[in-house]
Design an enzyme around this catalytic site. Structure first.
Site, PDB file in Angstrom:
ATOM      1  N   GLU A  83      -1.229  -5.250   5.936  1.00 17.16           N
ATOM      2  CA  GLU A  83      -2.290  -5.799   5.086  1.00 17.16           C
ATOM      3  C   GLU A  83      -2.738  -4.778   4.044  1.00 17.16           C
ATOM      4  O   GLU A  83      -2.875  -5.111   2.872  1.00 17.16           O
ATOM      5  CB  GLU A  83      -3.478  -6.239   5.946  1.00 17.16           C
ATOM      6  CG  GLU A  83      -4.656  -6.762   5.168  1.00 17.16           C
ATOM      7  CD  GLU A  83      -4.388  -8.066   4.434  1.00 17.16           C
ATOM      8  OE1 GLU A  83      -5.143  -8.363   3.491  1.00 17.16           O
ATOM      9  OE2 GLU A  83      -3.432  -8.786   4.768  1.00 17.16           O
ATOM     10  N   VAL A  87      -3.775   5.557   0.482  1.00 22.17           N
ATOM     11  CA  VAL A  87      -3.873   7.009   0.546  1.00 22.17           C
ATOM     12  C   VAL A  87      -4.841   7.420  -0.548  1.00 22.17           C
ATOM     13  O   VAL A  87      -4.717   6.992  -1.701  1.00 22.17           O
ATOM     14  CB  VAL A  87      -2.501   7.692   0.362  1.00 22.17           C
ATOM     15  CG1 VAL A  87      -2.655   9.212   0.313  1.00 22.17           C
ATOM     16  CG2 VAL A  87      -1.552   7.282   1.484  1.00 22.17           C
ATOM     17  N   GLY A  93       1.004  11.986  -2.869  1.00 26.20           N
ATOM     18  CA  GLY A  93       2.099  12.919  -3.098  1.00 26.20           C
ATOM     19  C   GLY A  93       2.315  13.873  -1.937  1.00 26.20           C
ATOM     20  O   GLY A  93       3.255  14.666  -1.956  1.00 26.20           O
ATOM     21  N   GLY A  95       2.990  12.943   1.213  1.00 26.18           N
ATOM     22  CA  GLY A  95       3.819  12.359   2.260  1.00 26.18           C
ATOM     23  C   GLY A  95       3.084  11.469   3.243  1.00 26.18           C
ATOM     24  O   GLY A  95       3.680  10.968   4.195  1.00 26.18           O
ATOM     25  N   GLY A  97       1.625   8.397   2.808  1.00 28.99           N
ATOM     26  CA  GLY A  97       2.040   6.999   2.749  1.00 28.99           C
ATOM     27  C   GLY A  97       3.375   6.791   3.438  1.00 28.99           C
ATOM     28  O   GLY A  97       3.553   5.847   4.205  1.00 28.99           O
ATOM     29  N   ASN A 124       1.262  -2.561 -10.178  1.00 28.67           N
ATOM     30  CA  ASN A 124       1.134  -1.279  -9.484  1.00 28.67           C
ATOM     31  C   ASN A 124       2.488  -0.553  -9.457  1.00 28.67           C
ATOM     32  O   ASN A 124       3.114  -0.393  -8.409  1.00 28.67           O
ATOM     33  CB  ASN A 124       0.592  -1.513  -8.073  1.00 28.67           C
ATOM     34  CG  ASN A 124       0.146  -0.229  -7.419  1.00 28.67           C
ATOM     35  OD1 ASN A 124       0.486   0.861  -7.850  1.00 28.67           O
ATOM     36  ND2 ASN A 124      -0.612  -0.366  -6.342  1.00 28.67           N
ATOM     37  N   TYR A 131       7.850   2.361  -2.901  1.00 33.50           N
ATOM     38  CA  TYR A 131       8.436   1.483  -1.888  1.00 33.50           C
ATOM     39  C   TYR A 131       9.945   1.363  -2.062  1.00 33.50           C
ATOM     40  O   TYR A 131      10.695   1.340  -1.091  1.00 33.50           O
ATOM     41  CB  TYR A 131       7.796   0.091  -1.937  1.00 33.50           C
ATOM     42  CG  TYR A 131       6.315   0.073  -1.635  1.00 33.50           C
ATOM     43  CD1 TYR A 131       5.758   0.916  -0.687  1.00 33.50           C
ATOM     44  CD2 TYR A 131       5.473  -0.793  -2.308  1.00 33.50           C
ATOM     45  CE1 TYR A 131       4.393   0.896  -0.418  1.00 33.50           C
ATOM     46  CE2 TYR A 131       4.111  -0.831  -2.040  1.00 33.50           C
ATOM     47  CZ  TYR A 131       3.579   0.028  -1.097  1.00 33.50           C
ATOM     48  OH  TYR A 131       2.237   0.002  -0.829  1.00 33.50           O
TER      49      TYR A 131
END
Length: 158
Positions: A83, A87, A93, A95, A97, A124, A131
């Site tokens: 959901e 961060v 940056g 790490g 996430g 985004n 991703y």
């Protein structure tokens, strides 16, 4: 470090949800209360789960992931629906996430779940690029729908 959230994390999760809503340009839509989050995560029948990213150096919370189980009729097994993944800007940056997503992927593999899914706003670009570096791919041909507020109440018979 990634760890399961505890009831003591509720105020911080609540704050970060509001930060995420502001980032996503919808601050007024984040209406959940701390009490609602506590019930959803730690009540008699939890409906969701959360993990915290904690900075190894400072010990401060850097972000969180809030997720719940879904089910694929095609695969015949549960999956995880993410959901929220957030961060904090000052920790990006580092790490965190990736570590949160790695933990959710580990849970999927360990439990035999075959999908880890989420949505991202089409504007985004930094998140989309991130991703995709992990091997995630956009689901072409699907359009998300949502019923809320008056439309939901009307359809639901109120």
């Amino acid at each position: 470090m990634i760890r399961a959230a505890t009831p003591d994390d509720i105020p911080l999760i609540h704050t970060m949800i509001r930060e995420l809503a502001a980032y996503e340009k919808e601050p007024d839509e984040a209406r959940a209360t701390e009490e609602q989050l506590h019930d959803a995560l730690f009540g008699e029948r939890p409906a969701a789960y959360a993990h915290m990213a904690v900075d190894d150096t400072t010990g401060l919370a850097a972000g969180f992931a809030l997720w719940f189980l879904n089910f694929s009729t095609w695969r015949g097994v549960h999956g995880i629906y993410l959901e929220d993944l957030y961060v904090r800007p000052e920790a990006r940056g580092g790490g965190h996430g990736k570590a949160l997503l790695r933990e959710l992927a580990r849970i999927c593999v360990e439990r035999g779940y075959e999908r880890l899914e989420w949505v991202v706003l089409d504007w985004n670009a930094p998140s989309i690029a991130f991703y995709e570096t992990l091997g995630a791919r956009a689901q072409d041909g699907w359009t998300g729908y949502r019923l809320t507020d008056g439309a939901l109440e009307e359809l639901g018979g109120r």
